[in-house]
Design a protein around this motif. Structure first.
Motif, mmCIF file in Angstrom:
data_model
loop_
_atom_site.group_PDB
_atom_site.id
_atom_site.type_symbol
_atom_site.label_atom_id
_atom_site.label_comp_id
_atom_site.label_asym_id
_atom_site.label_seq_id
_atom_site.Cartn_x
_atom_site.Cartn_y
_atom_site.Cartn_z
ATOM 1 N N TYR A 64 0.835 -1.198 0.000
ATOM 2 C CA TYR A 64 0.000 0.000 0.000
ATOM 3 C C TYR A 64 0.873 1.253 0.000
ATOM 4 O O TYR A 64 1.590 1.531 0.967
ATOM 5 N N ILE A 65 0.854 1.992 -1.092
ATOM 6 C CA ILE A 65 1.511 3.292 -1.270
ATOM 7 C C ILE A 65 2.985 3.233 -0.849
ATOM 8 O O ILE A 65 3.818 2.744 -1.606
ATOM 9 N N ASP A 66 3.325 3.707 0.359
ATOM 10 C CA ASP A 66 4.729 3.779 0.780
ATOM 11 C C ASP A 66 5.403 2.416 0.879
ATOM 12 O O ASP A 66 6.639 2.338 0.889
ATOM 13 N N ASP A 67 4.614 1.362 0.970
ATOM 14 C CA ASP A 67 5.209 0.029 1.121
ATOM 15 C C ASP A 67 6.104 -0.334 -0.059
ATOM 16 O O ASP A 67 7.064 -1.097 0.105
ATOM 17 N N SER A 68 5.804 0.200 -1.236
ATOM 18 C CA SER A 68 6.579 -0.170 -2.429
ATOM 19 C C SER A 68 8.027 0.277 -2.304
ATOM 20 O O SER A 68 8.956 -0.521 -2.446
ATOM 21 N N SER B 170 -3.684 -1.055 6.458
ATOM 22 C CA SER B 170 -3.354 -1.378 5.069
ATOM 23 C C SER B 170 -1.864 -1.248 4.810
ATOM 24 O O SER B 170 -1.319 -1.929 3.933
ATOM 25 N N TYR B 171 -1.204 -0.374 5.551
ATOM 26 C CA TYR B 171 0.239 -0.193 5.393
ATOM 27 C C TYR B 171 0.965 -1.384 6.015
ATOM 28 O O TYR B 171 0.887 -1.610 7.222
ATOM 29 N N GLN B 172 1.683 -2.127 5.194
ATOM 30 C CA GLN B 172 2.394 -3.286 5.722
ATOM 31 C C GLN B 172 3.554 -2.875 6.619
ATOM 32 O O GLN B 172 3.924 -3.622 7.530
ATOM 33 N N TYR B 173 4.124 -1.717 6.378
ATOM 34 C CA TYR B 173 5.213 -1.224 7.223
ATOM 35 C C TYR B 173 4.684 -0.372 8.377
ATOM 36 O O TYR B 173 5.009 -0.608 9.539
#
Length: 501
Positions: A38-42, A125-128
């Motif tokens: 999700y977004i920043d996770d990439s 949603s953010y994995q990190y």
């Protein structure tokens, strides 16, 4: 099994913890199964990047360094989230015993909205970032439930937990203030004296003041002005606050469609019945009349403050963030409704309070619906990425280009496969908050390393406007090649090929 044994018997700490472990894991399960970056996770996955210290969240850096046994943040999802879920379950069990010395199963439903907060789904949603945000809730709960034996310990121990919470996610301040308001409401309901209420309030403000002093001394100098700039008090701040509040109300209203609106209406009605019961308790207390009125006013003010704490401190910043992840205070507001509803239902019949499970089931259903939307988004994004990778890797001039600049076209109409869900549950679109086709961080996952985002010069966008013949032209984007440089120009998503959403 005898129903009375399930709903009427008091539970011990192990049973309460097991209940919360099952409930919290079930709520996060759809997000774990979706496994969507999700977004920043990439970019964090590609670089094993942390960089949270610059946002004032240095404990998140430390968290990933400890869990990964490294000096960075390699992708170890879902381990951090699973550990956070365990910690949340134990914290909610502790909070339950803070409110109810001998809790039943129905009592366990009262603190659960803190986790079953619909808007918390975006945080998770953010994995990190999701696990650290969840752990900030844990730290706040421990700060509220600390019962030191000495006055000094009652000051520094909660303050230490609060510093930890702010170092994980600053928005947890809203949750702490909300739980303090909820504690005040509870003390009024339990007929505490006026002096006891003031002592509680004084202790909490002292703990918060010490925590903020320590946190600012350690973190603010690391943060940029975009994170710390407050409203311009010379430019009608009340109007800015009003606009921000209206935006939050508009976003929160997305949740209440169809059956969810009816559930909220019934819950608020029952909570009002509970509030009237609290008023009758105050009238029958031993305090003088004027103190009773002051206690009632205090109770009313704390209830109103709880509503303001849904967006909370975000209202005061220049760069107002309207994302769902900032609405952690909504869970505490729901807790107040649940607590008052519990007070209203229990005297009528001891098992009626079990009806509180209905709004929780509605939120659980929303979690699973959101998990499916994340899966659809993952499928759509993966398909677009494979298409782009094929177009680049099958053309020598593109994969040998010095650099390929990508423009990002933002639109709310990319994910047509979820239109049905978005139309029925508009809050899903707000929770998803993915308004792009691909990020420039995506191609490296397929070995393409010469794609970068266009910067201030907007060179890819300008190439698209100049009418050059595209090397690739498909439904979603055009690719141009000028010399040794490529340009990916995203198209506007078509709204004529599928139902509007």
């Amino acid at each position: 099994m005898n129903v009375s044994l399930v709903f009427d018997r008091a539970l011990d700490r192990r049973q309460v913890a097991c209940f919360f472990l099952l409930a919290t894991l079930l709520y996060a399960l759809p997000l774990i199964l979706a496994d969507f970056r999700y977004i920043d996770d990439s970019w964090r996955t590609l670089e094993a990047g942390n960089a949270w210290a610059g946002e004032g969240r240095w404990f998140t850096d430390l968290l990933y360094q400890v869990l990964s046994f490294s000096g960075a943040a390699p992708d170890i999802f879902p381990l951090p989230l699973l550990l956070a879920i365990l910690a949340v379950a134990l914290a909610l069990a502790r909070l339950t015993f803070h409110y109810f010395p001998e809790p039943t199963l129905a009592c366990c439903l009262v603190p659960l909205p803190l986790w079953y907060n619909p808007f918390l789904l975006q945080n998770l949603s953010y994995q990190y970032d999701g696990p650290s945000m969840a752990l900030s809730l844990v730290a706040v709960i421990y700060a509220v439930t600390c019962r030191g034996t000495s006055r000094l310990r009652r000051l520094w121990e909660p303050a230490a937990w609060l510093v930890l919470a702010f170092g994980l996610y600053q928005i947890s301040l809203n949750v702490f203030l909300g739980l303090v308001c909820l504690d005040l409401c509870r003390t009024v309901c339990n007929r505490w004296s006026w002096r006891q209420c003031l002592d509680l309030l004084g202790d909490r403000f002292a703990q918060l003041g010490l925590a903020l002093l320590v946190y600012f001394a350690m973190a603010v100098w690391l943060m940029g002005t975009e994170r710390t700039a407050l409203l311009n008090w010379n430019a009608d701040p009340l109007m800015q606050l009003g606009i921000n509040l209206a935006t939050v109300l508009q976003k929160v209203a997305l949740l209440f469609h169809g059956g969810y609106a009816w559930i909220l209406a019934v819950l608020v009605l029952i909570a009002l019945m509970g509030a009237l019961g609290v008023g009758r308790r105050l009238e029958g207390g031993e305090e003088p009349g004027w103190k009773t009125w002051l206690l009632g006013l205090l109770w009313l003010l704390t209830s109103l403050i709880l509503a303001l704490l849904v967006p909370g401190i975000t209202l005061l910043f220049r760069d107002f963030n309207e994302g769902a992840r900032t609405l952690m205070g909504f869970g505490v507001w729901l807790m107040l409704l649940f607590y008052l509803a519990y007070l209203a239902l229990t005297p009528l019949h001891r098992r009626l309070s079990a009806l509180l499970i209905i709004p929780l089931l509605a939120t659980l259903s929303l979690s699973f619906a959101y998990g499916r939307v994340l899966t659809l988004q993952k499928t759509f994004s993966s398909g677009a990425l494979y298409s782009l990778a094929h177009d680049i890797t099958s053309r020598r001039e593109l994969y040998e280009a010095k650099r390929i600049y990508m423009s990002v076209t933002y639109s709310a109409h990319w994910l047509t496969s979820a239109c049905g869900s978005f139309n029925q549950l508009p809050v899903l679109h707000y929770l998803l908050n993915v308004d792009y086709l691909l990020l420039p961080e995506s191609p490296p996952f397929l070995g393409i390393t010469n794609v970068v985002i266009e910067r201030e010069r907007r060179n890819a966008t300008r190439v698209g406007y100049r009418g050059y013949p595209p090397l690739v032209d498909n439904l979603y984007y055009r690719i141009y090649l000028l010399g040794d440089y490529g340009f990916i120009v995203m198209k506007e998503p078509s709204r004529t090929r599928a139902p509007l959403c």
